[in-house]
Structures are given as C-alpha cells and as structure tokens.
Design an enzyme around this catalytic site. Structure first.
Site, PDB file in Angstrom:
ATOM      1  N   ARG A 130       0.856  -1.183   0.000  1.00 31.94           N
ATOM      2  CA  ARG A 130       0.000   0.000   0.000  1.00 31.94           C
ATOM      3  C   ARG A 130       0.894   1.235   0.000  1.00 31.94           C
ATOM      4  NH1 ARG A 130      -3.502  -2.806   4.716  1.00 31.94           N
ATOM      5  NH2 ARG A 130      -4.803  -4.133   3.398  1.00 31.94           N
ATOM      6  N   ARG A 169     -13.968   3.875  14.961  1.00 34.28           N
ATOM      7  CA  ARG A 169     -12.855   4.078  14.019  1.00 34.28           C
ATOM      8  C   ARG A 169     -13.304   4.865  12.791  1.00 34.28           C
ATOM      9  NH1 ARG A 169      -9.962  -1.840  13.254  1.00 34.28           N
ATOM     10  NH2 ARG A 169      -8.695  -1.862  15.141  1.00 34.28           N
ATOM     11  N   ARG A 190     -16.149  -8.651  11.710  1.00 33.41           N
ATOM     12  CA  ARG A 190     -15.077  -8.657  12.707  1.00 33.41           C
ATOM     13  C   ARG A 190     -15.583  -9.166  14.061  1.00 33.41           C
ATOM     14  NH1 ARG A 190     -10.328  -6.742  11.041  1.00 33.41           N
ATOM     15  NH2 ARG A 190     -10.203  -5.202   9.394  1.00 33.41           N
TER      16      ARG A 190
END
Length: 204
Positions: free
Chosen positions: A48, A141, A152
């Site tokens: 990335r 977040r 998650r």
C-alpha cells in the site's frame, strides 16, 4: 536482575481486531527500542502507499511464497482475501540471534499452527472487556462499514471461544483500561511472571 528465561522465548500476541494490540505494541517499542523486535511477515499482496519492503512486510510473488512454504520455511501461514501471509522461520531466528525478544501478532489460525511446531513461545491473548465495548471501538474508528464490523465481531467470537479452551494461552489481558493493560503487557514482555485476567463473559 537478569531477564528470566521467558524473555528468551518468542511472545505470540493474539486477540480480536480492535482490542488495542497495535497500541500496546507501539508503547512497548517506544519505551524499549532495543529489547524487542516485531517479526516481519511475508505476503503476496501488493504494497500500500507508504509501505516499504522489509518493514511492514516482505512483499513476494505467489511463486516465491509457495516455494518457501514447500521448503518448510514458515512457522505459520494463512490466506486472507486471496493473499497469502506467513511468518518465516528465518525472520524469527534473526531476531533471536540479535539478542532481542521476538514478538508475533498472530490470528487464532496461526496460533493453532504454531502449536504444532517446536517454537515454544509464550502465548498472550488480548481480550476486549465485552463484545459491546468491542463493537463501539470498531464503529468509532469510522473506517469500517456495518457489514465489516459485524464480520469482525463474528471473528472475535470465534477467537474468544478458542481462547477459552484449556491450555491455549499462557495469559489473558483484558484491555478495559489502556494504562493498566499496558503495565501488565510490559511485565509479560519483559519476562516477569504476572497474574493474568479471566476472559469476560460474551453476553452484551
């Protein structure tokens, strides 16, 4: 006082995403820059922006990864979203040779694989205080969709259930207060013997 033998054993850190593992690690490395080293994993995914080969990951082709796997070069490996990830024997060994303690941040799938090796690490599980608290952390977040958060949380349930099995982990730290959790984490990392926490109930 010289470090206890536990300091020489690799430390395998696991726990659901959102429990604060990265924050704990950042604090530890900032306070003790020369005592610990993070094992850099291999991956077949592309870097990335801002990521450097050999720092965040060793970026390799699928062929190179599979060749290393066939030569039993990995302690553990897994595939996520079509990309391969693995912790190499050499990465862990080079840290040990430098006199520092190797820390591995591993998912439960990797923990199962490491238990089949002769690595003999200390297994530490970082737990959220509750699923409600974990949901709040993941949502706050602002980087995850609702679908991703639910995924998650589902993964977290599986990891916590596995952590409840007898003998899976040497210690559990519930991150209900970051400063308290860090003091416990630091002692474990330095090889001190501490009393860990109990895993919290899973009900919200």
């Amino acid at each position: 006082m010289p470090p206890r033998p536990d300091f020489l054993r690799p430390l395998v850190l696991s726990g659901p995403s959102g429990t604060g593992k990265s924050t704990l690690l950042q604090r530890l490395f900032a306070e003790y820059p020369d005592k610990f080293a993070f094992s850099v994993s291999h991956t077949t995914r592309l870097p990335r922006p801002g990521e450097l080969d050999g720092k965040q990951y060793h970026f390799v082709s699928r062929d190179v990864f599979l060749d290393l796997l066939n030569r039993k070069g990995f302690i553990e490996h897994a595939e996520f979203s079509g990309n391969l990830y693995g912790t190499s024997v050499q990465a862990v060994q080079s840290i040990a040779d430098s006199g520092r303690r190797c820390i591995l941040d591993i998912e439960s799938q990797g923990v199962r694989q490491i238990k089949q090796t002769d690595l003999n690490p200390v297994y530490l599980f970082i737990s959220p205080p509750s699923l409600a608290a974990l949901r709040e952390r993941l949502t706050s977040r602002g980087t995850e969709t609702e679908v991703a958060v639910e995924k998650r949380l589902g993964t977290a349930l599986v990891e916590i259930e596995y952590a409840k099995e007898p003998g899976v982990h040497d210690l559990v730290i519930v991150n209900d207060d970051l400063d308290r959790a860090y003091e416990l984490f630091k002692k474990v990392a330095l090889g001190e013997h501490v009393e860990g926490d109990s895993l919290p109930p899973l009900n919200d």
